[in-house]
Design a protein around this motif. Structure first.
Motif, PDB file in Angstrom:
ATOM      1  N   THR A 316       0.829  -1.209   0.000  1.00  0.00           N
ATOM      2  CA  THR A 316       0.000   0.000   0.000  1.00  0.00           C
ATOM      3  C   THR A 316       0.860   1.254   0.000  1.00  0.00           C
ATOM      4  O   THR A 316       0.583   2.226  -0.711  1.00  0.00           O
ATOM      5  N   GLY A 317       1.930   1.252   0.812  1.00  0.00           N
ATOM      6  CA  GLY A 317       2.805   2.423   0.871  1.00  0.00           C
ATOM      7  C   GLY A 317       3.480   2.710  -0.458  1.00  0.00           C
ATOM      8  O   GLY A 317       3.617   3.875  -0.859  1.00  0.00           O
ATOM      9  N   MET A 318       3.898   1.657  -1.159  1.00  0.00           N
ATOM     10  CA  MET A 318       4.527   1.854  -2.465  1.00  0.00           C
ATOM     11  C   MET A 318       3.538   2.444  -3.464  1.00  0.00           C
ATOM     12  O   MET A 318       3.847   3.395  -4.184  1.00  0.00           O
ATOM     13  N   ILE A 319       2.317   1.879  -3.491  1.00  0.00           N
ATOM     14  CA  ILE A 319       1.322   2.374  -4.451  1.00  0.00           C
ATOM     15  C   ILE A 319       0.877   3.789  -4.068  1.00  0.00           C
ATOM     16  O   ILE A 319       0.613   4.628  -4.930  1.00  0.00           O
ATOM     17  N   GLU A 320       0.833   4.070  -2.763  1.00  0.00           N
ATOM     18  CA  GLU A 320       0.496   5.430  -2.330  1.00  0.00           C
ATOM     19  C   GLU A 320       1.543   6.415  -2.838  1.00  0.00           C
ATOM     20  O   GLU A 320       1.207   7.507  -3.311  1.00  0.00           O
ATOM     21  N   GLN A 321       2.824   6.026  -2.762  1.00  0.00           N
ATOM     22  CA  GLN A 321       3.880   6.920  -3.207  1.00  0.00           C
ATOM     23  C   GLN A 321       3.823   7.133  -4.723  1.00  0.00           C
ATOM     24  O   GLN A 321       4.262   8.162  -5.228  1.00  0.00           O
ATOM     25  N   TYR A 322       3.258   6.162  -5.431  1.00  0.00           N
ATOM     26  CA  TYR A 322       3.080   6.312  -6.873  1.00  0.00           C
ATOM     27  C   TYR A 322       1.907   7.235  -7.211  1.00  0.00           C
ATOM     28  O   TYR A 322       1.737   7.614  -8.365  1.00  0.00           O
ATOM     29  N   GLY A 323       1.075   7.567  -6.203  1.00  0.00           N
ATOM     30  CA  GLY A 323      -0.016   8.497  -6.465  1.00  0.00           C
ATOM     31  C   GLY A 323      -1.382   8.045  -5.997  1.00  0.00           C
ATOM     32  O   GLY A 323      -2.375   8.743  -6.214  1.00  0.00           O
ATOM     33  N   LEU A 324      -1.496   6.886  -5.335  1.00  0.00           N
ATOM     34  CA  LEU A 324      -2.790   6.412  -4.825  1.00  0.00           C
ATOM     35  C   LEU A 324      -3.193   7.252  -3.619  1.00  0.00           C
ATOM     36  O   LEU A 324      -2.385   7.500  -2.718  1.00  0.00           O
ATOM     37  N   SER A 481       0.117  -0.533 -14.361  1.00  0.00           N
ATOM     38  CA  SER A 481      -1.203  -1.008 -14.795  1.00  0.00           C
ATOM     39  C   SER A 481      -2.325  -0.140 -14.247  1.00  0.00           C
ATOM     40  O   SER A 481      -3.420  -0.093 -14.816  1.00  0.00           O
ATOM     41  N   LEU A 482      -2.043   0.566 -13.132  1.00  0.00           N
ATOM     42  CA  LEU A 482      -3.026   1.478 -12.533  1.00  0.00           C
ATOM     43  C   LEU A 482      -2.843   2.921 -13.012  1.00  0.00           C
ATOM     44  O   LEU A 482      -3.500   3.825 -12.520  1.00  0.00           O
ATOM     45  N   SER A 483      -1.922   3.107 -13.980  1.00  0.00           N
ATOM     46  CA  SER A 483      -1.638   4.430 -14.557  1.00  0.00           C
ATOM     47  C   SER A 483      -1.108   5.402 -13.516  1.00  0.00           C
ATOM     48  O   SER A 483      -1.412   6.603 -13.546  1.00  0.00           O
ATOM     49  N   LEU A 484      -0.299   4.900 -12.586  1.00  0.00           N
ATOM     50  CA  LEU A 484       0.300   5.751 -11.563  1.00  0.00           C
ATOM     51  C   LEU A 484       1.737   6.106 -11.954  1.00  0.00           C
ATOM     52  O   LEU A 484       2.333   5.487 -12.839  1.00  0.00           O
TER      53      LEU A 484
END
Length: 560
Positions: A316-324, A481-484
């Motif tokens: 979650t932290g990695m994807i959050e840093q990508y923009g989630l 794949s989530l366009s982040l």
């Protein structure tokens, strides 16, 4: 204890030469010595066989039975009603039992009736093998209910017979409409030989399946394999039943009473099955035919799923840093240097959902119903979170609470970790004391739920045990794949992965489940690699999602 009737329909079938009653009745006698019961048999075969049964086994009443139809399912449903009408007045409960289904545990009658005594309407074998066709239901191969409750519900087994469909499924649907409370015995085999045959349910009942007919199943693609398993099972049952059961559950027969009784509450699902299975043709047809025009708005988001201490915070932290967008989450806590990335409101709601459904995080029960107040709080939270951004929610409890939160345009992502590493990490927290076996059962329960959701609708699952470079690359591809924006600073710190054990998993159930998760993660890794190589394809997928969003939003009214 009140007297219980056991109902068995032994319908006339010239092609059925398998003496299932010679296995079923001794098992009933073997495991019911302390129980007050009476066996009722509707016998459609020879009168001599009926006299033999009555004379050989105690506590048995045999009735000659001639069905007007030759359809086996219709004979069975009508035969059960035939027996119910002949029950003695002192009978309070009855248990329907197929002749190829029988108990494998002492006090099985008391265990089944104890559910009824706590307010449950019926308890029985939980069939979810055909979830892509029909919603899960209780099957009459073993079903326990109060006689008076059966009459009060007003639906007879024979009323529910439909050609080519299971009448117990239709009976369940009608009972649920009448607000019946149903509890299913989960299939608990460790070594499943077949998706339907040779089922051990609730560590309480064995059901052979296809006992009185050829092994044909409308969802099967391998008739030859069905036939082979069918013959092997028959031989095993009549040669050494105890050895067969021991092989299925990896537990000595005389120790079965030490095993838990896995159950699930049964209800009509809140999530539409053809939506979850992405059958867009049926879904579009629904949208064309529906008269519901009410629309709703919700932002696109992703639920991060996985057991506690399994890498959910890192993912979650990695994807959050990508923009989630996560909203207000914990940036640091006692057991996680970079925070568990969980929202306190979500945690509180999910704890209350689990409690309302008879569970807690370390004794989870799948959420089957949601109080109006909790439903309102969930909707309010999502409205507050939705600020036009791509949002995410992470909470390990969500594995069991997803049905309360699910919405059509939401994505899923999952993670798992070696069971011993999870167990050592949880033990270090020290806020709950469980035995080693209980911790392992908890890991098994959470990850069974993860795989069950994956089988309904495949989604990316990553392996937290991968070496750092591989793990980082897969999560980056997930971000693409989530366009982040994956070019941002990396959240992942391999030094914070503690409890690296590398021990061989001793429990065969956990070992098999972990192996399956590893295979799933490798399969999803390849899919993410392919998507990341073709940005133009990703763009097409995004455009297609945008075009379908306005239509997807109409599902809210249908789900309510």
């Amino acid at each position: 204890m009140s007297k219980t009737a056991i109902l068995i329909v032994n319908a006339k079938d010239p092609g059925n030469k398998i003496p299932w009653l010679d296995c079923c009745l001794p098992q009933i006698e073997r495991h019911s010595r302390s129980s007050d019961y009476q066996v009722y048999i509707a016998n459609g075969n020879s009168e001599a066989e009926g006299r033999y049964i009555a004379a050989t086994y105690p506590k048995i009443k045999v009735f000659a039975y001639r069905a007007e139809t030759t359809a086996p399912a219709q004979q069975h449903s009508a035969g059960l009603d035939f027996l119910i009408e002949r029950l003695d007045k002192e009978i309070e409960y009855f248990i329907t039992l197929d002749s190829d289904a029988f108990p494998i545990r002492d006090r099985w009658i008391e265990i089944l009736t104890s559910f009824i005594e706590t307010g449950v309407t019926a308890v029985g074998v939980y069939r979810d093998e055909f979830v892509r066709e029909v919603e899960p239901f209780l099957h009459v191969s073993c079903l326990c209910i109060k006689k008076q409750d059966y009459y009060n519900l007003g639906i007879r087994f024979a009323d529910c017979y439909k050609p080519e469909r299971d009448f117990s499924y239709h009976a369940n649907c009608e009972w649920l409409k009448r607000k019946a409370s149903l509890v299913g015995l989960r299939r608990s085999n460790v070594n499943n030989r077949h998706f339907l045959m040779a089922g051990v349910y609730g560590n309480l009942i064995y059901h052979n399946g296809a006992g009185s007919r050829p092994p044909t199943f409308r969802t099967s693609t391998d008739p030859a394999q069905n036939e082979e398993v069918w013959k092997d099972l028959q031989k095993a049952v009549f040669t050494n039943l105890d050895e067969l059961i021991t092989g299925l559950i990896d537990c000595p027969y005389d120790a079965i009473e030490t095993l838990p009784i896995p159950t699930v509450r049964v209800k009509q699902q809140n999530m539409n099955l053809f939506l979850i299975n992405r059958n867009w043709e049926k879904y579009n047809q629904f949208l064309e035919n529906t008269e519901q025009k009410k629309a709703f708005t919700c932002g696109k988001g992703v639920f991060i799923l996985g057991m506690h201490r399994s890498g959910t915070s890192c993912l979650t932290g990695m994807i959050e840093q990508y923009g989630l967008h996560l909203g207000e989450v914990s940036p640091i806590d006692k057991f996680n240097q970079k925070g568990n990335r969980e929202n306190k409101v979500v945690m509180q709601i999910n704890n209350e959902l689990l409690l309302a459904n008879g569970g807690y995080w370390y004794e989870p029960e799948e959420v089957q119903w949601v109080t109006p107040s909790l439903k309102e709080r969930i909707e309010q939270f999502k409205q507050n979170l939705d600020v036009g951004k791509f949002w995410g929610i992470k909470d390990p409890r969500m594995l069991f609470c997803l049905s309360a939160w699910f919405q059509p345009d939401t994505l899923l992502a999952g993670t798992f970790r070696h069971p011993y590493e999870v167990i050592y990490s949880l033990k270090d927290r020290g806020n709950i004391v469980l035995s080693g076996r209980d911790w392992q059962d908890l890991w098994f329960r959470y990850n069974c739920q993860l795989i069950s959701l994956y089988r309904l609708c495949p989604f990316p699952i990553v392996n937290f045990d991968w070496e750092p470079n591989r793990y980082r690359a897969v999560v980056q591809n997930l971000g693409r794949s989530l366009s982040l924006n994956i070019e941002r600073e990396d959240f992942f710190d391999p030094e914070l992965r503690h409890h690296r054990c590398g021990e061989e998993i001793q429990d065969p159930r956990a070992r098999k489940l972990y192996s399956e998760l590893v295979e799933i993660a490798e399969c999803e890794e390849k899919k993410l690699q392919e998507v990341s190589k073709r940005p133009e394809q990703l763009q097409l997928i995004k455009l297609e999602l945008e075009r379908s969003h306005s239509r997807l939003s109409q599902i809210k009214a249908f789900l309510e």
